[in-house]
Design a protein around this motif. Structure first.
Motif, PDB file in Angstrom:
ATOM      1  N   UNK A  31       1.948  13.717   7.786  1.00  0.00           N
ATOM      2  CA  UNK A  31       2.800  13.268   6.688  1.00  0.00           C
ATOM      3  C   UNK A  31       3.104  14.433   5.762  1.00  0.00           C
ATOM      4  N   UNK A  32       4.333  14.455   5.275  1.00  0.00           N
ATOM      5  CA  UNK A  32       4.731  15.502   4.332  1.00  0.00           C
ATOM      6  C   UNK A  32       3.879  15.403   3.068  1.00  0.00           C
ATOM      7  N   UNK A  81      -0.102   0.674  13.914  1.00  0.00           N
ATOM      8  CA  UNK A  81       0.433   1.268  15.137  1.00  0.00           C
ATOM      9  C   UNK A  81       1.958   1.206  15.202  1.00  0.00           C
ATOM     10  N   UNK A  82       2.558   0.232  14.529  1.00  0.00           N
ATOM     11  CA  UNK A  82       4.018   0.102  14.578  1.00  0.00           C
ATOM     12  C   UNK A  82       4.731   1.007  13.581  1.00  0.00           C
ATOM     13  N   UNK A  83       3.980   1.672  12.716  1.00  0.00           N
ATOM     14  CA  UNK A  83       4.605   2.481  11.678  1.00  0.00           C
ATOM     15  C   UNK A  83       4.937   3.882  12.189  1.00  0.00           C
ATOM     16  N   UNK A  84       5.958   4.492  11.592  1.00  0.00           N
ATOM     17  CA  UNK A  84       6.313   5.855  11.989  1.00  0.00           C
ATOM     18  C   UNK A  84       5.363   6.870  11.380  1.00  0.00           C
ATOM     19  N   UNK A  85       4.889   6.573  10.176  1.00  0.00           N
ATOM     20  CA  UNK A  85       3.996   7.517   9.501  1.00  0.00           C
ATOM     21  C   UNK A  85       2.555   7.010   9.538  1.00  0.00           C
ATOM     22  N   UNK A  86       1.636   7.954   9.497  1.00  0.00           N
ATOM     23  CA  UNK A  86       0.220   7.596   9.475  1.00  0.00           C
ATOM     24  C   UNK A  86      -0.134   7.042   8.100  1.00  0.00           C
ATOM     25  N   UNK A 111       6.634   5.156  -0.418  1.00  0.00           N
ATOM     26  CA  UNK A 111       7.458   6.167   0.269  1.00  0.00           C
ATOM     27  C   UNK A 111       7.577   5.758   1.728  1.00  0.00           C
ATOM     28  N   UNK A 112       8.777   5.654   2.224  1.00  0.00           N
ATOM     29  CA  UNK A 112       9.034   5.228   3.619  1.00  0.00           C
ATOM     30  C   UNK A 112       8.219   3.989   4.002  1.00  0.00           C
ATOM     31  N   UNK A 113       7.298   4.120   4.975  1.00  0.00           N
ATOM     32  CA  UNK A 113       6.532   2.952   5.439  1.00  0.00           C
ATOM     33  C   UNK A 113       5.612   2.384   4.371  1.00  0.00           C
ATOM     34  N   UNK A 114       5.261   3.209   3.408  1.00  0.00           N
ATOM     35  CA  UNK A 114       4.364   2.748   2.336  1.00  0.00           C
ATOM     36  C   UNK A 114       5.205   2.017   1.298  1.00  0.00           C
ATOM     37  N   UNK A 115       4.988   0.698   1.176  1.00  0.00           N
ATOM     38  CA  UNK A 115       5.826  -0.076   0.244  1.00  0.00           C
ATOM     39  C   UNK A 115       5.556   0.279  -1.218  1.00  0.00           C
ATOM     40  N   UNK A 116       6.516  -0.055  -2.074  1.00  0.00           N
ATOM     41  CA  UNK A 116       6.280   0.084  -3.516  1.00  0.00           C
ATOM     42  C   UNK A 116       5.601  -1.193  -4.008  1.00  0.00           C
ATOM     43  N   UNK A 117       4.606  -1.009  -4.880  1.00  0.00           N
ATOM     44  CA  UNK A 117       3.909  -2.184  -5.399  1.00  0.00           C
ATOM     45  C   UNK A 117       4.225  -2.443  -6.867  1.00  0.00           C
ATOM     46  N   UNK A 118       5.279  -1.785  -7.365  1.00  0.00           N
ATOM     47  CA  UNK A 118       5.658  -1.970  -8.764  1.00  0.00           C
ATOM     48  C   UNK A 118       5.920  -3.451  -9.052  1.00  0.00           C
ATOM     49  N   UNK A 119       6.519  -4.156  -8.094  1.00  0.00           N
ATOM     50  CA  UNK A 119       6.813  -5.574  -8.305  1.00  0.00           C
ATOM     51  C   UNK A 119       5.800  -6.483  -7.623  1.00  0.00           C
ATOM     52  N   UNK A 120       5.353  -6.086  -6.405  1.00  0.00           N
ATOM     53  CA  UNK A 120       4.443  -6.958  -5.652  1.00  0.00           C
ATOM     54  C   UNK A 120       3.106  -7.121  -6.367  1.00  0.00           C
ATOM     55  N   UNK A 121       2.657  -6.039  -7.035  1.00  0.00           N
ATOM     56  CA  UNK A 121       1.480  -6.171  -7.904  1.00  0.00           C
ATOM     57  C   UNK A 121       1.974  -5.724  -9.273  1.00  0.00           C
ATOM     58  N   UNK A 122       2.687  -6.626  -9.935  1.00  0.00           N
ATOM     59  CA  UNK A 122       3.419  -6.264 -11.150  1.00  0.00           C
ATOM     60  C   UNK A 122       2.483  -5.908 -12.308  1.00  0.00           C
ATOM     61  N   UNK A 123       1.304  -6.504 -12.328  1.00  0.00           N
ATOM     62  CA  UNK A 123       0.353  -6.236 -13.402  1.00  0.00           C
ATOM     63  C   UNK A 123      -0.327  -4.878 -13.171  1.00  0.00           C
ATOM     64  N   UNK A 124      -0.039  -3.924 -14.062  1.00  0.00           N
ATOM     65  CA  UNK A 124      -0.579  -2.569 -13.874  1.00  0.00           C
ATOM     66  C   UNK A 124      -2.102  -2.563 -13.779  1.00  0.00           C
TER      67      UNK A 124
END
Ligand code: HEC
Length: 138
Positions: A31-32, A81-86, A111-124
């Motif tokens: 990964x970059x 296993x289905x993801x492009x990035x490790x 970033x890419x396969x790694x989802x953003x959790x800003x909304x999914x776990x909205x409580x900081x």
């Protein structure tokens, strides 16, 4: 003509060196590098690491992260296993050396396969609690 040949040879050489090193880098670091803004790098975790927040973090981790990152954080979840990035390995010293703020940034932005959790776990504070749990995965 001779100098042109030399130039072509030099150019071919440079290009090959570039291609070989790029390939090596790609294999060594799948990964970059993920740049973290300084503001986050130095951010302190406002949620105390205690039994309560670790337990909350564990529950959230099970719901949102384990499918990719694996139950123990080794990056071997069922979706990995289905993801492009490790997914990386949370148990390594390299990962554990990252600051809480850096982890918070990556988990918030994604970033890419790694989802953003800003909304999914909205409580900081819940995101910080997940980090307290990640610290137990060493
Ligand atoms: C759909 C799969 C998926 C899910 C779900 C997921 N991640 Fe990720 N995660 C990844 C991938 C893939 C990467 C590597 C991304 C990259 O480097 O481009 C990653 C990278 C990370 C990183 C950076 C690792 C490092 O070495 O710096 C952190 C931190 C992280 N994830 C935390 C989490 C947390 C916390 C959750 C749950 C709240 C979560 N992830 C859920 C796939 C996932």
């Amino acid at each position: 003509m001779k100098s042109l040949k030399i130039k072509t040879a030099t150019l071919t050489f440079i290009v090959s060196v570039f291609v070989v090193s790029a390939t090596l880098v790609a294999f060594t670091f799948p990964n970059k590098p993920w740049a973290v803004p300084e503001k986050f790098e130095k951010m302190k975790n406002p949620v105390k690491s205690d039994a309560g927040s670790i337990a909350d973090g564990k529950t959230l981790y099970g719901t949102h992260c384990a499918s990719c990152h694996g139950k123990k954080g080794k990056g071997d979840g069922s979706k990995a296993a289905q993801l492009e990035t490790e997914c990386g390995d949370f148990t390594t010293p390299a990962f554990q050396k990252e600051t809480d703020g850096a982890i918070f940034y990556k988990m918030t932005e994604g970033r890419k396969d790694m989802p953003t959790f800003a909304k999914k776990i909205a409580d900081e504070s819940e995101r910080w609690a997940v980090i307290n749990y990640l610290r137990t995965l060493k």
